[in-house]
Scaffold this active site. Sequence first.
Site, PDB file in Angstrom:
ATOM      1  N   SER A 112      -5.684  -4.216  -2.193  1.00 49.51           N
ATOM      2  CA  SER A 112      -5.905  -5.624  -2.484  1.00 49.51           C
ATOM      3  C   SER A 112      -4.845  -6.240  -3.389  1.00 49.51           C
ATOM      4  O   SER A 112      -4.750  -7.460  -3.467  1.00 49.51           O
ATOM      5  CB  SER A 112      -7.278  -5.805  -3.153  1.00 49.51           C
ATOM      6  OG  SER A 112      -7.280  -5.180  -4.428  1.00 49.51           O
ATOM      7  N   LYS A 154      -2.010  -9.629 -11.609  1.00 51.97           N
ATOM      8  CA  LYS A 154      -2.950  -9.824 -10.508  1.00 51.97           C
ATOM      9  C   LYS A 154      -4.030 -10.784 -10.990  1.00 51.97           C
ATOM     10  O   LYS A 154      -4.460 -10.704 -12.148  1.00 51.97           O
ATOM     11  CB  LYS A 154      -3.555  -8.464 -10.136  1.00 51.97           C
ATOM     12  CG  LYS A 154      -4.496  -8.483  -8.938  1.00 51.97           C
ATOM     13  CD  LYS A 154      -4.998  -7.081  -8.596  1.00 51.97           C
ATOM     14  CE  LYS A 154      -5.884  -7.078  -7.378  1.00 51.97           C
ATOM     15  NZ  LYS A 154      -6.352  -5.713  -7.024  1.00 51.97           N
ATOM     16  N   SER A 183      -5.994   0.169  -3.944  1.00 52.01           N
ATOM     17  CA  SER A 183      -5.444  -1.194  -4.021  1.00 52.01           C
ATOM     18  C   SER A 183      -4.139  -1.345  -4.799  1.00 52.01           C
ATOM     19  O   SER A 183      -3.533  -2.408  -4.771  1.00 52.01           O
ATOM     20  CB  SER A 183      -6.479  -2.151  -4.610  1.00 52.01           C
ATOM     21  OG  SER A 183      -7.458  -2.432  -3.650  1.00 52.01           O
TER      22      SER A 183
END
Lengths: 484, 95
Positions: free
Chosen positions: A151, A76, A175
Amino acid sequence: MHTKSLSELSAALHSGEISSVELTQHYLDRIKTHNDDINAFITICEESALEQARAADTQLQNKTAGKLTGIPLAHKDIFCTEGVRTSCASKMLDNFISPYNATVVDKLNAAGMVTLGKTNMDEFAMGSSNETSFYGPVKNPWDTDRVPGGSSGGSAAAMAARLAPIATGTDTGGSIRQPASLCNLTGLKPTYGRISRYGMIAFASSLDQAGPMAHSAEDAALLLNVMAGFDERDSTSVERDVPDYTDTLNNSLEGLRIGLPKEFFSEGLDPQIAETVNAAIKTYESLGATVKEITLPNSKLAVPTYYVVAPAECSSNLSRMDGVRFGHRCEEPTDLNDLYERSRGEGFGEEVKRRIMIGTYALSAGYYDAYYLKAQKCRRLISEDFKQAFEEVDVIMGPTAPTTAFKLGDKKDDPVAMYLADIYTISTNLAGLPGMSIPAGFVEGLPVGLQLIGNYFDEARLLNVAHRYQQVTDWHQQTPESFK
Amino acid sequence: MSLDKTDVEKIAYLARLAIDDNDIPEYAQDLNNIFDLVEQLNDADTSTISPMAHPFDAKQRLRADTVTETNQREKFQAIAPKTEDGVYLVPQVIE
């Protein structure tokens, strides 16, 4: 090759059936073919990936390789990677080439893993749909008109489309788990403090925690083995031994006590999701578990508490983005204040600005007691509910998200509706407990996640509970048609 | 909750965020909706509850006061928007 488990890939690499360079190239080719359709990656690290793969192949030939040596992964874009842009999906950090590695990145590099690239996400991890990214929304491989969740939406979409065999994510209010649910993945948010937050760009420091996003509990356990552990560079890192999470995967579930919080099965939950989750729980009963209804009476406080605590902490954390030392700086500032205000006004997107303003207000003189202190007290109430529940049960189960993946644009203009997408995941972060989402079936072709919540540092049990379910079901092995 | 234009301008100033005048009504509306949600917390009786800042109520870990980092000024300043002679440049602050 792209549907194999980490153990299968490891065996193929160690036996010489395939080299790390070939495997890495296979994934890089898949990213090139499919990324335009789903926008899962912000940065693709082709050159450095092949370099890491060549080094891994040398280790494999020398017989100095470990279990994960030569296996590709995606990070990420919230984890700092030395020499590689680390944008946090914000215009603010579009030009930020990190001068250092996050501890998680260092550890996975040291394990010989190959970084394919940096995945898209909601800007500064603020969002539940991956629509707040400066680099555009990510699309769900199960239906590209729909969101992947957020997210960690880019990691989730990359995994679902089989553009990486494993990925990292972070979870502040859901997330990792919510996108795992919407994209048919196994995602684990460990206990607060289990994995170092050093070099993981801070959103809400008392809630943030990194974790693996995988295709199975076994794969997640293998990655957690490397990610977890004490780090003196993170002041909230916990000094506690890390077990081998694969050792207990096959433990029997005979006598496992499962608690179902009645608040997680009430209004607001899609009835078809309730049905899917209940079917999964029946499977657990057939594996020897016992089920009882429990209550988490303060669950309704979780979302409002979170929307004080998280914005307050983010308004403080993001004050470091000031246009002076790194990141975006406005043109021709007239004075220092103008430099700060315009650099931040131009660099941050709408949702980030909203949250900074909520937090700034909640912490401002005269309002601190009414908002932040009140929320900290409600946080204790939520945490006490779990403490009581874990006196009676070993693991708590329920839905991960109230709906399946929603359409792009559906909730974009209504922040409060968006916030409710995390209604079942947020309380775990507030309490600091470990939580997981595992694939439990499909409703109208879209994945449904089952959430597992464990007691503090009970990651091994969560992974065991998930693994046993995955031995008797094959939901986690499904791949969307266009990405087979 | 009813934050108005002046409140939003004040919050934006405290947060050092330049926001467009035309966007203020929408920010005000969004913030009001969010604080309406937050005000549900007032229904909870917390009179006897102590605030929780950390899941384990942990204390800040301390270390010996010794130098552990090497100076990496050049490396860090290589990514700065504007530097000169090893310092970060900002608009003039003192007349």
